[in-house]
Each structure stands twice: as structure tokens, then as C-alpha cells.
Design a protein around this motif. Structure first.
Motif, PDB file in Angstrom:
ATOM      1  N   ASP A  40       0.812  -1.332   0.071  1.00  0.00           N
ATOM      2  CA  ASP A  40       0.156   0.108  -0.001  1.00  0.00           C
ATOM      3  C   ASP A  40       0.935   1.278   0.055  1.00  0.00           C
ATOM      4  O   ASP A  40       2.008   1.398   0.380  1.00  0.00           O
ATOM      5  CB  ASP A  40      -0.950  -0.265   1.076  1.00  0.00           C
ATOM      6  N   LEU A 307      -3.733   3.923  -0.848  1.00  0.00           N
ATOM      7  CA  LEU A 307      -3.846   3.340  -2.146  1.00  0.00           C
ATOM      8  C   LEU A 307      -3.236   2.111  -2.093  1.00  0.00           C
ATOM      9  O   LEU A 307      -2.385   1.522  -1.589  1.00  0.00           O
ATOM     10  CB  LEU A 307      -3.046   4.297  -3.004  1.00  0.00           C
ATOM     11  N   VAL A 324       1.375   8.651  -7.538  1.00  0.00           N
ATOM     12  CA  VAL A 324       0.066   9.206  -7.075  1.00  0.00           C
ATOM     13  C   VAL A 324      -0.367  10.342  -7.801  1.00  0.00           C
ATOM     14  O   VAL A 324      -1.664  10.561  -8.019  1.00  0.00           O
ATOM     15  CB  VAL A 324       0.362   9.829  -5.691  1.00  0.00           C
ATOM     16  N   ALA A 328      -2.508   7.728 -10.425  1.00  0.00           N
ATOM     17  CA  ALA A 328      -3.638   7.121  -9.513  1.00  0.00           C
ATOM     18  C   ALA A 328      -4.991   7.759  -9.913  1.00  0.00           C
ATOM     19  O   ALA A 328      -5.234   8.949 -10.314  1.00  0.00           O
ATOM     20  CB  ALA A 328      -3.119   7.356  -8.137  1.00  0.00           C
ATOM     21  N   ASP A 332      -7.887   3.262  -7.441  1.00  0.00           N
ATOM     22  CA  ASP A 332      -6.625   2.668  -6.373  1.00  0.00           C
ATOM     23  C   ASP A 332      -7.055   2.998  -5.191  1.00  0.00           C
ATOM     24  O   ASP A 332      -6.241   2.569  -4.245  1.00  0.00           O
ATOM     25  CB  ASP A 332      -5.616   3.269  -7.044  1.00  0.00           C
ATOM     26  N   VAL A 333      -8.330   3.549  -4.704  1.00  0.00           N
ATOM     27  CA  VAL A 333      -8.217   3.860  -3.192  1.00  0.00           C
ATOM     28  C   VAL A 333      -8.586   2.572  -2.621  1.00  0.00           C
ATOM     29  O   VAL A 333      -9.572   2.059  -2.889  1.00  0.00           O
ATOM     30  CB  VAL A 333      -9.272   4.976  -3.005  1.00  0.00           C
TER      31      VAL A 333
END
Length: 339
Positions: A40, A307, A324, A328, A332-333
């Protein structure tokens, strides 16, 4: 409570492997560097530093209209649609936008709130039950400012705003104002009000840039909105050299309130580095609003975005900060901690 992975720590977003330890009061107690199995990516939740979510009832309306035809009070399309909508419909539409923002990693938005005291109450009703700080920068009256988080002026060419500025200062609340969106004519008058921040600043001239630097006035930029309304783009590098920049998504009528999209757009049309854009989307907006989060560091409130670094989109990324900012998205969360 703890979260493990690659932590984008502090103001520089230094990527470290380890764990974030969160105490019972919801604050970051420690960041412990160690080898962990998690892939993560842990970063601050976003602060959307300029929104108008009242027009959530009118998404993608007004194709082909100018900025004035779209949003100018009192008879721009937006304001006509707001007048024609019921309170329940307005609150329900704003709730959906706030819910999307929360799911997309946003901890707070700074909303320039139409409708006076009642407008502030409507935003509070829309946010009820959600874990997002919907900050009302109210318009319409000094009473609305007292009811909200601060005052959000439409622009110095619309009114003088001297009384509102003094009342806001006396109340110890921030005063923000649109400036330089269509042309440069309202920038000096806006700076004369000594605001806590400006919004847009698309058309500054050299003397405006000098004053912004001298007064150390932060600027919130909204690149997607400025492109859609065809007013131009702010001189991001020149502003960044002189002051603090923050990032906003502006009118929901025109743009999805996704900070992922705003960051990627800015990263790919400007020369600003990824770490600066991530600061614009997190700590810089938090500082403008006086919020206690925006960084992953001990003592801060733990409003964090986690994420999935092993998603099909992010796996293999060599630079987590660039990933990010430029790559992202909402899919992706994994989690928004503190929500």
C-alpha cells in the motif's frame, strides 16, 4: 491502530517503508521505519481548496456558454438553475458530490457558498453523516460568514467587500476572493483587501506578481475549470516561485471534484514537480483553512489516504509520488482513514 506500506512522510513526501501508528484520539503517534509486506501507499488525504458544489444539480449544463453566461450572478445559468431547484434537491445533489469526494480520498473542501446563511445550513445538511469537512466560505452577508468557516468573495469588481473583510478579520476567520480570472482588472483591488488567499489568478502582470510575493498571499489554482471556461491558464511556475499554491476543482457544473484528475492535469500541462503538486493538493490547502491534517507526521490528525500499490494501475511504479500525482485514480483507493 496502524497502517503499513510505503509512507509518503512529511512535507517532502519522503517515501519510507514501515507503519503509521494512530492513537485512540485519531492522531498520528509515530512513523516506524521497518520492512513490511504491504504494498500500500499511505499519504495525506486531499484538501480541495476551491469548490462550488451547489451547482451539483447542473452537471455538464451550459455547453458553449461563456464564463459570464455560465456563472455570473444574478442571471447566469447556474444561478437560474439554483433558484429553480428545491432545497431538498439541492441538498441531495451536494450530498452525492461530497460522498464522491470522500470516496476519492478528499478529507475537506473549501466551498465558496452561495445563498447566505441558508446556503451554509444547506451545505452542513449535505455533509451530515459524512466524514468530510465541508468548509463554507460564505457569501451574501456578514451573518453568513459568522455561520460558516470564512468569507468567499466573488471578485473585487463586483463589490467593495471592505465591511466583510473587516468583519471576517475581527472574527478570526479566513477571507478568500476570486481574482484575475477573466482579466487583471480586479487583482490589485483584491490584494488591497489583504486576503488570506486568492483564487485563480490567471492573468497577473509583473506588478501583481510582485505584490503577491510581498504580501505572501497564497493562490488557489483551478486548471481544468480555467481551460473549460476558456479564460486561459495561470502562470503556475511564476506563481510557485513567489507564493504558496493550492489546488481546487472549482464548479461541479464543469468538472468532477476529483483531486486525482486535477493533479494529473496540472502535472502534464505544467513544469511543476510532482511533490509540489501533491503539496498543493494536501498541506497547502489545509494550511489555508487552518485544518490539522495534510501531512503524514507525528502529532497531525490521521486523515490518511491508503492506495493499493499492487493495483493493475499502480503496480510496478518506480516513483510513488509521481505515481500518485500522474497516474492514480479513484479505483486505486483502498481506504480513507479518518472517514
Amino acid at each position: 491502530m496502524e497502517r503499513t506500506g510505503t509512507i509518503l512522510r512529511g512535507r517532502e513526501f519522503d517515501p519510507v517503508e514501515g507503519r503509521v501508528v494512530i492513537d485512540d484520539d485519531g492522531r498520528i503517534e509515530a512513523i516506524e521505519e521497518e520492512s513490511v509486506e504491504s504494498t500500500d501507499i499511505i499519504l495525506p488525504a486531499f484538501v480541495n481548496a476551491h469548490t462550488h458544489i451547489g451547482d451539483s444539480i447542473a452537471k455538464e449544463a451550459g455547453r458553449g456558454l461563456s464564463l459570464e453566461e455560465l456563472v455570473a450572478p444574478p442571471d447566469g445559468l447556474k444561478h437560474r438553475l439554483l433558484r429553480d431547484a428545491s432545497r431538498d434537491d439541492l441538498v441531495a445533489a451536494m450530498t452525492r458530490s461530497l460522498r464522491f469526494m470522500q470516496e476519492a480520498g478528499t478529507a475537506a473542501c473549501l466551498d465558496f457558498r452561495e445563498g447566505g446563511v441558508e446556503g451554509v445550513r444547506m451545505l452542513a445538511a449535505a455533509a451530515d453523516g459524512l466524514e468530510i469537512d465541508a468548509c463554507s466560505f460564505a457569501r451574501g452577508s456578514i451573518d453568513a460568514m459568522h455561520a460558516g468557516h470564512g468569507f468567499g468573495a466573488s471578485g473585487a469588481n463586483d463589490a467593495e467587500f471592505g465591511d466583510e473583510r473587516e468583519a471576517t478579520r475581527a472574527a478570526g476567520k479566513p477571507f478568500g476572493i476570486h481574482a484575475g480570472e477573466v482579466d487583471a482588472s480586479d487583482i490589485h483591488p483584491a490584494l488591497d483587501l489583504e486576503p488570506e488567499f486568492l483564487v485563480h489568478v490567471v492573468h497577473p502582470e509583473p506588478d501583481h506578481l510582485e505584490r503577491i510575493a510581498e504580501q505572501a498571499v497564497p493562490v488557489v489554482v483551478c486548471p481544468r475549470s480555467n481551460l473549460v471556461t476558456d479564460v486561459g491558464l495561470s502562470p503556475y511556475a511564476e506563481l510557485d516561485e513567489r507564493t504558496t499554491l493550492a489546488l481546487g476543482t472549482d464548479n461541479v457544473m464543469l468538472n468532477s471534484p476529483s483531486m486525482f484528475r486535477e493533479m494529473e492535469f496540472l502535472a502534464k500541462l505544467s513544469d511543476l514537480p510532482a511533490d509540489e503538486i501533491l503539496r498543493m493538493a494536501t498541506i497547502n490547502g489545509a494550511d489555508i483553512a487552518g485544518l490539522e491534517y495534510g501531512l503524514v507526521e507525528p502529532g497531525r490528525a490521521a486523515r490518511l489516504l491508503v492506495l493499493d500499490g499492487d493495483s493493475n494501475n499502480l503496480t510496478g511504479a518506480r516513483d510513488p509520488v509521481r505515481a500518485v500525482v500522474r497516474r492514480a485514480g479513484v479505483s486505486d483507493v483502498r481506504e480513507v482513514v479518518g472517514s
